[in-house]
Design a protein around this motif. Structure first.
Motif, PDB file in Angstrom:
ATOM      1  N   LEU A  46     125.832  80.528 -20.611  1.00  0.00           N
ATOM      2  CA  LEU A  46     124.797  81.551 -20.420  1.00  0.00           C
ATOM      3  C   LEU A  46     123.620  80.979 -19.628  1.00  0.00           C
ATOM      4  O   LEU A  46     123.059  81.648 -18.770  1.00  0.00           O
ATOM      5  N   ARG A  47     123.287  79.740 -19.916  1.00  0.00           N
ATOM      6  CA  ARG A  47     122.191  79.068 -19.190  1.00  0.00           C
ATOM      7  C   ARG A  47     122.526  78.942 -17.709  1.00  0.00           C
ATOM      8  O   ARG A  47     121.676  79.158 -16.845  1.00  0.00           O
ATOM      9  N   VAL A  48     123.776  78.631 -17.399  1.00  0.00           N
ATOM     10  CA  VAL A  48     124.216  78.541 -15.997  1.00  0.00           C
ATOM     11  C   VAL A  48     124.072  79.897 -15.318  1.00  0.00           C
ATOM     12  O   VAL A  48     123.626  79.987 -14.168  1.00  0.00           O
ATOM     13  N   LEU A  49     124.415  80.976 -16.023  1.00  0.00           N
ATOM     14  CA  LEU A  49     124.263  82.317 -15.450  1.00  0.00           C
ATOM     15  C   LEU A  49     122.798  82.633 -15.149  1.00  0.00           C
ATOM     16  O   LEU A  49     122.488  83.251 -14.129  1.00  0.00           O
ATOM     17  N   VAL A  50     121.889  82.207 -16.021  1.00  0.00           N
ATOM     18  CA  VAL A  50     120.456  82.422 -15.785  1.00  0.00           C
ATOM     19  C   VAL A  50     120.014  81.667 -14.532  1.00  0.00           C
ATOM     20  O   VAL A  50     119.300  82.208 -13.684  1.00  0.00           O
ATOM     21  N   ILE A  51     120.456  80.425 -14.394  1.00  0.00           N
ATOM     22  CA  ILE A  51     120.098  79.626 -13.222  1.00  0.00           C
ATOM     23  C   ILE A  51     120.646  80.276 -11.957  1.00  0.00           C
ATOM     24  O   ILE A  51     119.957  80.353 -10.932  1.00  0.00           O
ATOM     25  N   VAL A  80     133.848  88.197 -24.418  1.00  0.00           N
ATOM     26  CA  VAL A  80     132.754  87.779 -23.536  1.00  0.00           C
ATOM     27  C   VAL A  80     131.784  88.938 -23.320  1.00  0.00           C
ATOM     28  O   VAL A  80     130.573  88.745 -23.325  1.00  0.00           O
ATOM     29  N   SER A  81     132.300  90.141 -23.187  1.00  0.00           N
ATOM     30  CA  SER A  81     131.454  91.317 -23.026  1.00  0.00           C
ATOM     31  C   SER A  81     130.558  91.520 -24.252  1.00  0.00           C
ATOM     32  O   SER A  81     129.373  91.834 -24.116  1.00  0.00           O
ATOM     33  N   ASP A  82     131.107  91.318 -25.445  1.00  0.00           N
ATOM     34  CA  ASP A  82     130.306  91.424 -26.675  1.00  0.00           C
ATOM     35  C   ASP A  82     129.203  90.379 -26.707  1.00  0.00           C
ATOM     36  O   ASP A  82     128.057  90.675 -27.061  1.00  0.00           O
ATOM     37  N   ILE A  83     129.541  89.145 -26.327  1.00  0.00           N
ATOM     38  CA  ILE A  83     128.543  88.064 -26.304  1.00  0.00           C
ATOM     39  C   ILE A  83     127.429  88.394 -25.311  1.00  0.00           C
ATOM     40  O   ILE A  83     126.242  88.244 -25.615  1.00  0.00           O
ATOM     41  N   LEU A  84     127.806  88.860 -24.135  1.00  0.00           N
ATOM     42  CA  LEU A  84     126.804  89.218 -23.126  1.00  0.00           C
ATOM     43  C   LEU A  84     125.929  90.366 -23.607  1.00  0.00           C
ATOM     44  O   LEU A  84     124.716  90.382 -23.369  1.00  0.00           O
ATOM     45  N   GLY A  85     126.510  91.314 -24.299  1.00  0.00           N
ATOM     46  CA  GLY A  85     125.749  92.436 -24.829  1.00  0.00           C
ATOM     47  C   GLY A  85     124.789  92.029 -25.931  1.00  0.00           C
ATOM     48  O   GLY A  85     123.631  92.448 -25.961  1.00  0.00           O
ATOM     49  N   GLN A  86     125.248  91.194 -26.844  1.00  0.00           N
ATOM     50  CA  GLN A  86     124.420  90.752 -27.966  1.00  0.00           C
ATOM     51  C   GLN A  86     123.247  89.881 -27.526  1.00  0.00           C
ATOM     52  O   GLN A  86     122.204  89.866 -28.165  1.00  0.00           O
ATOM     53  N   THR A  87     123.442  89.167 -26.431  1.00  0.00           N
ATOM     54  CA  THR A  87     122.376  88.278 -25.942  1.00  0.00           C
ATOM     55  C   THR A  87     121.473  88.948 -24.913  1.00  0.00           C
ATOM     56  O   THR A  87     120.506  88.344 -24.471  1.00  0.00           O
ATOM     57  N   GLY A  88     121.801  90.175 -24.518  1.00  0.00           N
ATOM     58  CA  GLY A  88     120.977  90.884 -23.545  1.00  0.00           C
ATOM     59  C   GLY A  88     121.350  90.606 -22.099  1.00  0.00           C
ATOM     60  O   GLY A  88     120.721  91.141 -21.185  1.00  0.00           O
ATOM     61  N   PHE A  89     122.348  89.784 -21.876  1.00  0.00           N
ATOM     62  CA  PHE A  89     122.742  89.439 -20.517  1.00  0.00           C
ATOM     63  C   PHE A  89     123.384  90.616 -19.785  1.00  0.00           C
ATOM     64  O   PHE A  89     123.342  90.658 -18.570  1.00  0.00           O
TER      65      PHE A  89
END
Length: 54
Positions: free
Chosen positions: A16-21, A39-48
């Protein structure tokens, strides 16, 4: 920039940090294609999912 996530089974906090960078460094934006349900659930839960194109 499009990132193919077909082979991605899970994404960690480091991923996720790499995606932010990448998002900060890529003016045309970052979008993910081929994202599975976990992965979609993780991205949704984290706001990504709101800051990245999925």
């Amino acid at each position: 920039m499009q990132i193919d996530c077909h082979a991605l089974d899970y994404i960690s906090s480091a991923g996720l940090r790499v995606l932010v960078i990448m998002k900060k460094g890529c003016k045309e934006g970052v979008s993910l294609i081929g994202v599975n349900d976990l992965v979609s659930d993780i991205l949704g839960q984290t706001g990504f999912s709101e800051i990245l194109g999925i």
